[in-house]
Structures are given as structure tokens and as C-alpha cells.
Enzyme design. Structure first.
Site, PDB file in Angstrom:
ATOM      1  N   GLU A 136      16.098  29.553  -4.420  1.00 18.38           N
ATOM      2  CA  GLU A 136      14.744  29.966  -4.487  1.00 18.38           C
ATOM      3  C   GLU A 136      14.335  30.061  -5.882  1.00 18.38           C
ATOM      4  OE1 GLU A 136      11.971  29.859  -3.485  1.00 18.38           O
ATOM      5  OE2 GLU A 136      11.375  31.490  -2.049  1.00 18.38           O
ATOM      6  N   THR A 170       0.812  -1.063   0.173  1.00 17.48           N
ATOM      7  CA  THR A 170       0.037  -0.096   0.145  1.00 17.48           C
ATOM      8  C   THR A 170       0.894   1.230   0.245  1.00 17.48           C
ATOM      9  OG1 THR A 170      -1.794  -1.098   1.240  1.00 17.48           O
ATOM     10  CG2 THR A 170      -1.898   1.383   1.314  1.00 17.48           C
ATOM     11  N   ARG A 221     -14.113 -11.589  -1.581  1.00 21.20           N
ATOM     12  CA  ARG A 221     -13.036 -11.059  -1.877  1.00 21.20           C
ATOM     13  C   ARG A 221     -12.865 -11.013  -3.373  1.00 21.20           C
ATOM     14  NH1 ARG A 221      -9.123 -15.140   0.660  1.00 21.20           N
ATOM     15  NH2 ARG A 221      -7.638 -14.225  -0.565  1.00 21.20           N
ATOM     16  N   ASN A 241      14.070  40.275   2.862  1.00 18.30           N
ATOM     17  CA  ASN A 241      12.693  39.956   3.399  1.00 18.30           C
ATOM     18  C   ASN A 241      12.247  41.202   3.985  1.00 18.30           C
ATOM     19  OD1 ASN A 241      13.486  36.539   4.587  1.00 18.30           O
ATOM     20  ND2 ASN A 241      12.134  37.210   2.845  1.00 18.30           N
ATOM     21  N   ARG A 276      21.826  33.119   2.538  1.00 13.44           N
ATOM     22  CA  ARG A 276      20.823  33.033   3.734  1.00 13.44           C
ATOM     23  C   ARG A 276      20.369  31.749   4.289  1.00 13.44           C
ATOM     24  NH1 ARG A 276      18.684  34.646  -0.933  1.00 13.44           N
ATOM     25  NH2 ARG A 276      16.159  33.864  -1.735  1.00 13.44           N
ATOM     26  N   ARG A 300      12.265  27.347   6.617  1.00 12.65           N
ATOM     27  CA  ARG A 300      12.959  28.412   5.487  1.00 12.65           C
ATOM     28  C   ARG A 300      14.192  29.113   6.314  1.00 12.65           C
ATOM     29  NH1 ARG A 300       8.263  32.634   4.000  1.00 12.65           N
ATOM     30  NH2 ARG A 300       9.797  33.792   3.231  1.00 12.65           N
ATOM     31  N   HIS A 301      14.906  29.699   5.505  1.00 14.02           N
ATOM     32  CA  HIS A 301      16.160  30.460   6.138  1.00 14.02           C
ATOM     33  C   HIS A 301      15.500  31.596   7.174  1.00 14.02           C
ATOM     34  CE1 HIS A 301      14.805  33.618   3.394  1.00 14.02           C
ATOM     35  NE2 HIS A 301      14.748  32.879   2.701  1.00 14.02           N
ATOM     36  N   ARG A 343     -13.448  -4.196  -0.134  1.00 10.15           N
ATOM     37  CA  ARG A 343     -13.944  -5.358   0.949  1.00 10.15           C
ATOM     38  C   ARG A 343     -14.552  -4.810   2.072  1.00 10.15           C
ATOM     39  NH1 ARG A 343     -10.841  -6.166   5.264  1.00 10.15           N
ATOM     40  NH2 ARG A 343      -8.958  -6.134   3.991  1.00 10.15           N
ATOM     41  N   HIS A 366      13.764  27.798   0.880  1.00 10.87           N
ATOM     42  CA  HIS A 366      13.179  28.871   0.675  1.00 10.87           C
ATOM     43  C   HIS A 366      11.517  28.965   0.392  1.00 10.87           C
ATOM     44  CE1 HIS A 366      17.087  30.734  -0.222  1.00 10.87           C
ATOM     45  NE2 HIS A 366      17.365  29.304  -0.896  1.00 10.87           N
ATOM     46  N   GLN A 367      10.950  29.737   0.385  1.00 11.79           N
ATOM     47  CA  GLN A 367       9.333  29.681   0.604  1.00 11.79           C
ATOM     48  C   GLN A 367       9.009  28.700  -0.550  1.00 11.79           C
ATOM     49  OE1 GLN A 367       6.001  32.676   1.691  1.00 11.79           O
ATOM     50  NE2 GLN A 367       7.069  33.749   0.161  1.00 11.79           N
TER      51      GLN A 367
HETATM   52  O1  F6P Z   1       9.680  36.700  -0.519  1.00  9.75           O
HETATM   53  C1  F6P Z   1      10.631  35.615  -0.202  1.00  9.75           C
HETATM   54  C2  F6P Z   1      10.703  34.491  -1.365  1.00  9.75           C
HETATM   55  O2  F6P Z   1      11.532  33.535  -0.953  1.00  9.75           O
HETATM   56  C3  F6P Z   1      11.233  35.211  -2.741  1.00  9.75           C
HETATM   57  O3  F6P Z   1      12.513  35.226  -2.700  1.00  9.75           O
HETATM   58  C4  F6P Z   1      10.423  34.346  -3.735  1.00  9.75           C
HETATM   59  O4  F6P Z   1      10.532  35.044  -5.045  1.00  9.75           O
HETATM   60  C5  F6P Z   1       9.114  34.332  -3.205  1.00  9.75           C
HETATM   61  O5  F6P Z   1       9.305  34.143  -1.683  1.00  9.75           O
HETATM   62  C6  F6P Z   1       8.499  33.071  -3.480  1.00  9.75           C
HETATM   63  O6  F6P Z   1       7.096  33.196  -3.096  1.00  9.75           O
HETATM   64  P1  F6P Z   1       5.928  33.795  -4.093  1.00  9.75           P
HETATM   65  O7  F6P Z   1       5.727  32.969  -5.139  1.00  9.75           O
HETATM   66  O8  F6P Z   1       4.773  33.698  -3.246  1.00  9.75           O
HETATM   67  O9  F6P Z   1       6.282  35.270  -4.483  1.00  9.75           O
END
Ligand code: F6P
Length: 403
Positions: A283, A16, A66, A222, A263, A215-216, A42, A349-350
Site C-alpha cells: 500500500e 490501433t 484518403r 480498516n 492482509r 482489495r484485501h 476519413r 490495496h486501495q
Molecule cells: O484506509 C485503507 C488504506 O488502504 C490505507 O492503508 C491507505 O493509506 C489508504 O487506504 C489510501 O487511501 P487514501 O489515499 O484515500 O487515504
């Protein structure tokens, strides 16, 4: 071409889990995929609470029930494939030649390409861990005392052992996964889907490990609402690097993965663990918008802001990437995480973590670009057969409030 992957193996051999990982992975890469689990049919038809005798090869009523469950699953699967599905995984023991021939006959009649995936395991410790980790939490044993469930489940396995027929060479392609992936044997595997599946199963770990994500710490960019770039940590971000190091002190993680951007490297620098830097964890590449604030992007490139708000998954920054591009780029990391047998911390990164998190948490791809992955939060993922658990740890206090 539609493909049916037919799982084969005794109970508690990780079928599974394997079936779900294969479908998830292929779907993630853009091939519509779905698992059809005969156990679910089943349970619906005969109830979840059936004793092991139900599974005896000498129990005529059990056999009939089954077979009915298998037929219902197969009918749904064929109809799903005919309506645009690409890869279906038929998850059941399929442990006899008669059952497999019956499946092949019906599937090939509909022009569906078939392949078997057999999981064989002779290592008692792997079987015991699998029973412990997944079977006793399976829908069949909800509310049951652990010892009772264990005895019943072992008796159920014994019924299957008595009639089990392993796969032999023949015209149908197959993959045998031995001892939870210690050895994988391929037979007549060709074509893009089966090759992808073969690659994936060599990376699968039937006993997945904990994955930590963060994330960093907050970067200078930022604080200015700028995208991309390669800026240093802000004072808040440096504070987070310290808090993270304190938090991780008692956490079992023997490796840390970062991107190549400063970062993430600065954030991981105080952890005192071996660090691997991955370019593919960098990123999302914002192309012509790299280094701009979101407000500047809106002024200078209104089509970018609009394109992203309409279809953030597919919209590609001019000379940069879309989330779909990132999904493809990050695939080797996902495979490497699937493969790991010891916990790892990924500092990234995000956008990258939205993709990794979205994959393991089974989110729809469309939702991925808007998943919430805040700064200064550690996420613990615990994958298992029936899903992935997620716990978030916010690491206060920090110097001031964060965007
Ligand atoms: O704002 C921080 C960050 O890591 C940027 O470097 C990147 O472009 C962005 O987030 C990604 O998030 P979104 O796609 O929502 O803009």
C-alpha cells in the site's frame, strides 16, 4: 524534443491497439501523448460506410479522399505538438514508401523527430483473432451483418497487400513488431522516449487478457480507520476471503498476485492458486502517519490533511509517498499486466488498485486518488482495442456493514 511515432502495417495487425497503449503509457509516465487516427478523419470526411473498393490503390477518388484525411490528421498533429504535446502517434497503415516520405518531409520541416513502428503478422490465427475481436466491432462496421463485414474487410486487406512496402534500413529509426510481439527488431533506437517505447512494445500483448482486481478483505486497521500498517484481517475480512474463494472457483485465473502485507496474503490464502507476492504492490507508504487514524492525522499533522485535500495526486506524506510516487512504483506491474496472455487476479490495496484501475480505464491522473475501489468488491477488467470494459461484483453477504 517532440516525437512523432508513425505506425506502419496492413489492416488488422494491431496498430490501433499498439498506438493507444503507447500513448496511454507515455502519458501516464508524464509525457503528454496523443494518438491521431486517420480512420477517424476519413469517417468524418467520407462517412463510415464505405465499401472495400474505396481502399483500392487504383481508385483515384478513394486515394484523394484518403490523402485528404491523412493531411487533416497530420495538420492537427503538428499543431498539437507545437502547442506543448510531446509524443504524437500517427495511426494509419502508412503502407507505401511515398506516403512515409511525405510524412517525414512535413514532420522534419517542423523539427519533429520521427520513428516508425511497423506491425507485421504472418500468423493467420493471430490475424483472424484480431479481426474477430477488434475490427468487426470497429466504427466502420457498426450495424453490419458479421459475414458481410468479414468479406468486405478481407477484400480491404487485399487492396493494401497489393501495394504494401515494408520498412527498410535507412536513417529513420524504427521498431518492427513481428507476430504480435513474438519478435521485436529495433533499428537506430536511442533517446529516452524511443527506448521507453521499445521497452513497452516488447511487453505488449496484442491479445490482452482479463484482469481481476480486489482489495484485501477488511483488516483490523480498516475497522479502526487507520492507514497503512500490517494488520490481520478482521472477522469480516476473513468472511470475505471465503466468499472470494467461492466466487473465484469457476473463474479462469491461473495466478494470483498479492502484496507482501499479511492482509492481502490472508485474503488470497484460500484461493488454491499459485500466489506471487510483490513488494511493489504494498500500500501507499504513509511515512510519519503510518498507523494513525485519519482523525489523528488531522490533529497531529494538519498540514498533511490539508496538503492531501488540495493536491492528493502530488502531496507526499512526510517520509512517505504521494500517489505520483505510487504511479511510478507500480509501473512494472502495469507492464507485467499488459504482457500477460492468461487471466490473473491482483489482490492489493486501495491506493495501488486506484492506480492500476485508473491506468487501464483511461482515467485522468488527477482523478486517480479519488477513484472508488470499495472493500469486498471484485472488479473484472477486459481490455480491448477501443477501451476497457469494467464489471464489478459485490460479494454479499458479510457480517455487518463496512466502512
Ligand atoms: O484506509 C485503507 C488504506 O488502504 C490505507 O492503508 C491507505 O493509506 C489508504 O487506504 C489510501 O487511501 P487514501 O489515499 O484515500 O487515504
Amino acid at each position: 524534443m517532440t516525437v512523432a511515432l508513425i505506425m506502419v502495417g496492413l489492416p488488422a495487425r494491431g496498430k490501433t491497439y499498439t498506438a493507444r497503449r503507447i500513448a496511454r503509457h507515455l502519458d501516464w509516465l508524464g509525457h503528454r501523448s496523443k494518438v491521431f487516427n486517420v480512420g477517424n478523419y476519413r469517417r468524418q470526411q467520407s462517412g463510415a460506410d464505405v465499401p472495400h473498393q474505396f481502399f483500392s490503390p487504383n481508385n483515384a477518388d478513394g486515394l484523394k479522399a484518403r490523402r485528404l484525411a491523412a493531411q487533416s490528421a497530420l495538420t492537427d498533429m503538428i499543431s498539437w505538438l507545437r502547442k506543448g504535446g510531446e509524443v504524437a502517434v500517427f495511426d494509419a497503415t502508412n503502407s507505401t514508401l511515398t506516403r512515409r516520405n511525405w510524412l517525414l518531409e512535413q514532420l522534419t520541416q517542423h523539427g519533429i523527430q520521427c520513428a516508425f513502428i511497423e506491425s507485421i503478422c504472418e500468423d493467420e490465427s493471430i490475424i483472424d483473432t484480431n479481426i474477430e475481436q477488434s475490427k468487426l466491432t470497429s466504427p466502420d462496421y457498426v450495424g453490419k451483418v458479421k459475414e458481410e463485414a468479414l468479406t468486405d474487410f478481407k477484400a480491404r486487406i487485399a487492396h493494401y497487400v497489393s501495394s504494401y512496402e515494408p520498412l527498410k534500413d535507412g536513417p529513420t529509426p524504427w521498431i518492427k513488431i513481428i507476430d504480435a510481439g513474438r519478435k521485436v527488431i529495433l533499428h537506430r533506437i536511442s533517446g529516452p522516449i524511443l527506448i521507453k517505447v521499445a521497452h513497452l512494445v516488447t511487453q505488449l500483448n496484442l491479445m490482452p487478457t482479463t484482469i481481476w482486481l480486489t482489495r484485501h478483505g477488511q483488516s483490523i486497521y480498516n475497522t479502526q480507520d487507520r492507514v497503512g500498517g500490517d494488520s490481520n484481517l478482521s472477522p469480516n475480512g476473513r468472511f470475505y476471503a471465503n466468499s472470494l474463494s467461492t466466487f473465484m472457483q469457476d473463474v479462469e485465473v491461473d495466478e494470483v498476485w498479492t502484496s507482501t502485507l499479511v492482509r492481502t496474503v490472508q485474503t488470497a490464502s484460500r484461493l488454491g492458486r499459485p500466489i506471487q507476492r510483490w513488494k511493489i504492490l504494498d500500500e501507499i507508504h504513509a511515512g510519519m502517519c503510518d498507523g494513525l487514524t485519519y482523525a489523528e492525522i488531522k490533529n497531529q499533522f494538519p498540514e498533511v490533511s490539508e496538503g492531501r485535500s488540495i493536491d492528493k495526486l502530488r502531496y507526499r506524506y512526510p517520509q512517505g509517498e504521494s500517489y505520483e510516487d505510487v504511479i511510478r512504483r507500480v509501473e512494472p506491474i502495469i507492464l507485467a499486466l499488459e504482457h500477460r496472455s492468461s487471466p490473473v487476479l491482483v489482490v492489493a490495496h486501495q491506493a495501488i488498485l486506484r492506480v492500476v484501475y485508473g491506468y487501464f480505464m483511461d482515467h485522468n491522473k488527477e482523478a486517480v486518488p479519488r477513484l472508488s475501489i470499495p472493500l469486498h468488491t471484485v472488479i473484472r477488467l477486459t481490455p480491448s482495442t477501443y477501451g476497457c470494459a469494467d464489471i464489478r461484483f459485490c460479494l454479499p453477504p458479510h457480517l455487518d456493514s463496512l466502512a
